[in-house]
Scaffold this motif. Sequence first.
Motif, PDB file in Angstrom:
ATOM      1  N   SER A  27     -57.355  52.070  34.555  1.00 15.79           N
ATOM      2  CA  SER A  27     -58.809  51.702  34.310  1.00 15.79           C
ATOM      3  C   SER A  27     -58.984  51.007  33.142  1.00 15.79           C
ATOM      4  O   SER A  27     -59.772  49.824  33.095  1.00 15.79           O
ATOM      5  N   ASP A  30     -57.572  47.445  33.088  1.00 15.75           N
ATOM      6  CA  ASP A  30     -58.201  46.507  33.980  1.00 15.75           C
ATOM      7  C   ASP A  30     -59.627  46.223  33.453  1.00 15.75           C
ATOM      8  O   ASP A  30     -59.859  45.198  33.500  1.00 15.75           O
ATOM      9  N   ARG A  34     -60.496  42.517  32.562  1.00 12.54           N
ATOM     10  CA  ARG A  34     -61.617  41.817  33.113  1.00 12.54           C
ATOM     11  C   ARG A  34     -62.904  41.394  32.279  1.00 12.54           C
ATOM     12  O   ARG A  34     -63.479  40.359  32.430  1.00 12.54           O
ATOM     13  N   GLY A  43     -52.612  44.007  38.047  1.00 15.70           N
ATOM     14  CA  GLY A  43     -54.009  44.128  38.006  1.00 15.70           C
ATOM     15  C   GLY A  43     -54.247  44.963  39.145  1.00 15.70           C
ATOM     16  O   GLY A  43     -53.527  45.669  39.921  1.00 15.70           O
ATOM     17  N   ASP A  44     -55.678  45.172  39.387  1.00 20.09           N
ATOM     18  CA  ASP A  44     -56.198  46.159  40.258  1.00 20.09           C
ATOM     19  C   ASP A  44     -56.171  45.643  41.755  1.00 20.09           C
ATOM     20  O   ASP A  44     -55.828  46.587  42.707  1.00 20.09           O
ATOM     21  N   TYR A  71     -48.421  48.492  32.131  1.00 26.33           N
ATOM     22  CA  TYR A  71     -49.590  48.661  33.079  1.00 26.33           C
ATOM     23  C   TYR A  71     -48.720  49.062  34.917  1.00 26.33           C
ATOM     24  O   TYR A  71     -49.153  50.055  35.274  1.00 26.33           O
ATOM     25  N   GLU A 199     -54.229  38.089  39.347  1.00 24.41           N
ATOM     26  CA  GLU A 199     -54.905  39.593  38.418  1.00 24.41           C
ATOM     27  C   GLU A 199     -56.088  38.803  37.835  1.00 24.41           C
ATOM     28  O   GLU A 199     -56.239  37.952  36.995  1.00 24.41           O
ATOM     29  N   TYR A 200     -57.342  39.650  38.133  1.00 24.64           N
ATOM     30  CA  TYR A 200     -58.615  39.341  37.391  1.00 24.64           C
ATOM     31  C   TYR A 200     -59.103  37.958  37.621  1.00 24.64           C
ATOM     32  O   TYR A 200     -60.181  37.550  36.937  1.00 24.64           O
TER      33      TYR A 200
END
Length: 214
Positions: A27, A30, A34, A43-44, A71, A199-200
């Motif tokens: 978290s 991320d 972000r 990424g998430d 990550y 990602e993001y």
Amino acid sequence: TRTTRPQRLLRAVQKNATRNNPLSVISAIDDFCRHREWAMNVGDEKGFILDSVVNEVSPVTALELGAYCGYSAVRIARLLPPGACLITLEFNPDYAAIARQVIAWAGLEDKVQLVEGASGDWIPRMKEHFGIETFDFVFLDHWKDSYLPDTKLLEECGLLRKGTVLLADNVICPGAPDYLEYVRKSLSYESRFFKSHLEYTKAEDGLEKSVYLS
Ligand SMILES: O=C(NCCCCc1cc2ccncc2s1)c1cc(-c2ccc(F)cc2)cc(O)c1O
Ligand SMILES: [Mg+2]
């Protein structure tokens, strides 16, 4: 700027995440990427797909090509069953140094073996150096034009077995067209595309999951 982006990312982890709590590390990264600075972690959104494939495979031996800041190594290692291990290769020594600290902050250093060096040099040495027979799971997230040659190298070195799952990041952006064509056309693979986003961002991207049929 005096510090590098990976160093600022690590500082955000040490500031905002709880030691030995992998979810808080994920978290923190991320949030940093972000709201502060974009960085090339899976990424998430794609990470959720990665999690589901890792849970489905439940690998005892896993390989990651391209650690960056650690990550995806944290995402994968937190889901590994007891006694399982992830070997992750990172070419860039600065990235490797950060990744080691991120993995340690998450308390996952016993499940992850980070190796500094090039995939082309290390793949042929996996068996004798790590005592690996075959990999159950491989996450490809390194140079996009190395996905295909390294997949062929994994085959040639006998490191894939019937049912080994390859999961490749960025098959749309930046893209790995030669790899996609190979795994989708080859009779040795059953391949499936998971549509997602870079990602993001809102840019199109996705993961390709390919099962080796031997
Ligand atoms: O290059 C990417 N990732 C590989 C870095 C290469 C590091 C390596 C590791 C290693 C280990 C062993 N042997 C050899 C190598 S080489 C990458 C780039 C983007 C991106 C997307 C849009 C952009 F506008 C700008 C960047 C997004 C991503 O998710 C990526 O993964
Ligand atoms: Mg990537």
